[in-house]
Design a protein around this motif. Structure first.
Motif, PDB file in Angstrom:
ATOM      1  N   ILE A  22       5.433   6.968  -1.997  1.00  0.00           N
ATOM      2  CA  ILE A  22       4.427   6.096  -1.622  1.00  0.00           C
ATOM      3  C   ILE A  22       3.306   6.127  -2.535  1.00  0.00           C
ATOM      4  N   ASN A  23       2.937   7.309  -3.086  1.00  0.00           N
ATOM      5  CA  ASN A  23       2.008   7.269  -4.287  1.00  0.00           C
ATOM      6  C   ASN A  23       2.373   6.504  -5.614  1.00  0.00           C
ATOM      7  N   LYS A  24       3.760   6.382  -5.787  1.00  0.00           N
ATOM      8  CA  LYS A  24       4.081   5.538  -6.929  1.00  0.00           C
ATOM      9  C   LYS A  24       4.212   4.323  -6.668  1.00  0.00           C
ATOM     10  N   LEU A  25       4.531   4.003  -5.396  1.00  0.00           N
ATOM     11  CA  LEU A  25       4.416   2.712  -4.881  1.00  0.00           C
ATOM     12  C   LEU A  25       3.176   1.947  -5.091  1.00  0.00           C
ATOM     13  N   ALA A  26       2.036   2.828  -4.708  1.00  0.00           N
ATOM     14  CA  ALA A  26       0.549   2.289  -4.828  1.00  0.00           C
ATOM     15  C   ALA A  26       0.442   1.870  -6.256  1.00  0.00           C
ATOM     16  N   ALA A  27       0.768   2.878  -7.101  1.00  0.00           N
ATOM     17  CA  ALA A  27       0.275   2.825  -8.418  1.00  0.00           C
ATOM     18  C   ALA A  27       1.140   1.677  -9.155  1.00  0.00           C
ATOM     19  N   ILE A  28       2.304   1.299  -8.871  1.00  0.00           N
ATOM     20  CA  ILE A  28       3.015   0.261  -9.652  1.00  0.00           C
ATOM     21  C   ILE A  28       2.492  -1.108  -8.778  1.00  0.00           C
ATOM     22  N   CYS A  29       2.126  -1.049  -7.756  1.00  0.00           N
ATOM     23  CA  CYS A  29       1.591  -2.312  -7.165  1.00  0.00           C
ATOM     24  C   CYS A  29       0.190  -2.496  -7.118  1.00  0.00           C
ATOM     25  N   CYS A  30      -0.654  -1.714  -7.925  1.00  0.00           N
ATOM     26  CA  CYS A  30      -2.134  -1.760  -8.276  1.00  0.00           C
ATOM     27  C   CYS A  30      -2.635  -1.684  -6.916  1.00  0.00           C
ATOM     28  N   LEU A  31      -2.289  -0.897  -6.016  1.00  0.00           N
ATOM     29  CA  LEU A  31      -3.046  -0.873  -4.667  1.00  0.00           C
ATOM     30  C   LEU A  31      -3.506   0.550  -4.635  1.00  0.00           C
ATOM     31  N   THR A  32      -4.583   0.911  -3.555  1.00  0.00           N
ATOM     32  CA  THR A  32      -4.885   2.334  -3.373  1.00  0.00           C
ATOM     33  C   THR A  32      -3.833   2.854  -2.695  1.00  0.00           C
ATOM     34  N   GLN A  33      -3.798   4.215  -2.848  1.00  0.00           N
ATOM     35  CA  GLN A  33      -2.928   4.892  -2.058  1.00  0.00           C
ATOM     36  C   GLN A  33      -3.116   4.865  -0.582  1.00  0.00           C
ATOM     37  N   SER A  34      -4.543   4.752  -0.141  1.00  0.00           N
ATOM     38  CA  SER A  34      -4.703   4.589   1.166  1.00  0.00           C
ATOM     39  C   SER A  34      -4.529   3.162   1.789  1.00  0.00           C
ATOM     40  N   THR A  35      -4.472   2.376   1.078  1.00  0.00           N
ATOM     41  CA  THR A  35      -4.113   1.133   1.490  1.00  0.00           C
ATOM     42  C   THR A  35      -2.585   1.113   1.840  1.00  0.00           C
ATOM     43  N   VAL A  36      -1.761   1.590   1.090  1.00  0.00           N
ATOM     44  CA  VAL A  36      -0.420   1.489   1.266  1.00  0.00           C
ATOM     45  C   VAL A  36       0.075   2.680   2.600  1.00  0.00           C
ATOM     46  N   GLN A  37      -0.913   3.686   2.568  1.00  0.00           N
ATOM     47  CA  GLN A  37      -0.750   4.685   3.513  1.00  0.00           C
ATOM     48  C   GLN A  37      -0.961   4.166   4.822  1.00  0.00           C
ATOM     49  N   SER A  38      -1.900   3.227   5.174  1.00  0.00           N
ATOM     50  CA  SER A  38      -2.253   2.890   6.192  1.00  0.00           C
ATOM     51  C   SER A  38      -1.342   1.486   6.524  1.00  0.00           C
ATOM     52  N   LEU A  39      -0.466   0.746   5.743  1.00  0.00           N
ATOM     53  CA  LEU A  39       0.567   0.142   6.128  1.00  0.00           C
ATOM     54  C   LEU A  39       1.640   1.013   6.823  1.00  0.00           C
ATOM     55  N   ILE A  40       2.000   2.229   5.896  1.00  0.00           N
ATOM     56  CA  ILE A  40       3.186   2.849   6.450  1.00  0.00           C
ATOM     57  C   ILE A  40       2.835   3.723   7.683  1.00  0.00           C
ATOM     58  N   ASP A  41       1.641   3.936   8.075  1.00  0.00           N
ATOM     59  CA  ASP A  41       1.189   4.826   9.098  1.00  0.00           C
ATOM     60  C   ASP A  41       0.975   3.812  10.408  1.00  0.00           C
ATOM     61  N   GLY A  42       0.722   2.583  10.073  1.00  0.00           N
ATOM     62  CA  GLY A  42       0.605   1.305  10.992  1.00  0.00           C
ATOM     63  C   GLY A  42      -0.967   1.358  11.622  1.00  0.00           C
ATOM     64  N   LYS A  43      -1.755   1.858  10.846  1.00  0.00           N
ATOM     65  CA  LYS A  43      -3.185   1.761  11.195  1.00  0.00           C
ATOM     66  C   LYS A  43      -3.584   0.496  10.626  1.00  0.00           C
ATOM     67  N   SER A  44      -2.987  -0.268   9.726  1.00  0.00           N
ATOM     68  CA  SER A  44      -3.268  -1.947   9.423  1.00  0.00           C
ATOM     69  C   SER A  44      -2.671  -2.406  10.543  1.00  0.00           C
ATOM     70  N   LYS A  45      -3.555  -3.082  11.362  1.00  0.00           N
ATOM     71  CA  LYS A  45      -2.620  -4.092  12.389  1.00  0.00           C
ATOM     72  C   LYS A  45      -2.441  -5.552  12.048  1.00  0.00           C
ATOM     73  N   ASN A  46      -3.094  -5.818  11.026  1.00  0.00           N
ATOM     74  CA  ASN A  46      -2.900  -7.170  10.700  1.00  0.00           C
ATOM     75  C   ASN A  46      -2.972  -7.168   9.006  1.00  0.00           C
ATOM     76  N   PRO A  47      -1.887  -6.638   8.300  1.00  0.00           N
ATOM     77  CA  PRO A  47      -1.670  -6.587   6.947  1.00  0.00           C
ATOM     78  C   PRO A  47      -1.968  -8.047   6.182  1.00  0.00           C
ATOM     79  N   LYS A  48      -2.512  -7.832   5.066  1.00  0.00           N
ATOM     80  CA  LYS A  48      -2.712  -9.380   4.464  1.00  0.00           C
ATOM     81  C   LYS A  48      -1.554  -9.710   3.649  1.00  0.00           C
ATOM     82  N   MET A  49      -1.212 -10.802   3.774  1.00  0.00           N
ATOM     83  CA  MET A  49      -0.148 -11.455   2.811  1.00  0.00           C
ATOM     84  C   MET A  49      -0.307 -11.159   1.610  1.00  0.00           C
ATOM     85  N   LEU A  50      -1.438 -11.097   1.005  1.00  0.00           N
ATOM     86  CA  LEU A  50      -1.659 -10.681  -0.566  1.00  0.00           C
ATOM     87  C   LEU A  50      -1.168  -9.159  -0.687  1.00  0.00           C
TER      88      LEU A  50
END
Length: 80
Positions: A22-50
């Motif tokens: 997940i950390n590597k995914l965040a790095a290669i996608c230029c996203l924060t680790q917390s953003t990716v983790q919130s998608l994985i954990d389901g905390k992001s109930k309405n993920p942005k298409m971007l």
């Protein structure tokens, strides 16, 4: 299944297939680790298409490839 669960499962499947964390995914996608983790954990109930688009670009897949999965066949409508 709801949309956020399907997105989470799809991201985890792709990471497993490509053997990346997940950390590597965040790095290669230029996203924060917390953003990716919130998608994985389901905390992001309405993920942005971007965000999904950035993940696809980082993983070198198209949006069509991302969403072309049985996981997205029977998404339940979520009442806000």
């Amino acid at each position: 299944m709801n949309l956020s669960s399907a997105i989470s499962q799809k991201i985890l499947k792709i990471c497993d297939d490509k053997d990346i964390s997940i950390n590597k995914l965040a790095a290669i996608c230029c996203l924060t680790q917390s953003t990716v983790q919130s998608l994985i954990d389901g905390k992001s109930k309405n993920p942005k298409m971007l965000t999904i688009f950035r993940i696809c670009v980082g993983l070198d897949i198209s949006l069509r490839d991302f969403f072309d999965d049985h996981l997205f066949d029977n998404i339940e409508r979520e009442i806000q």
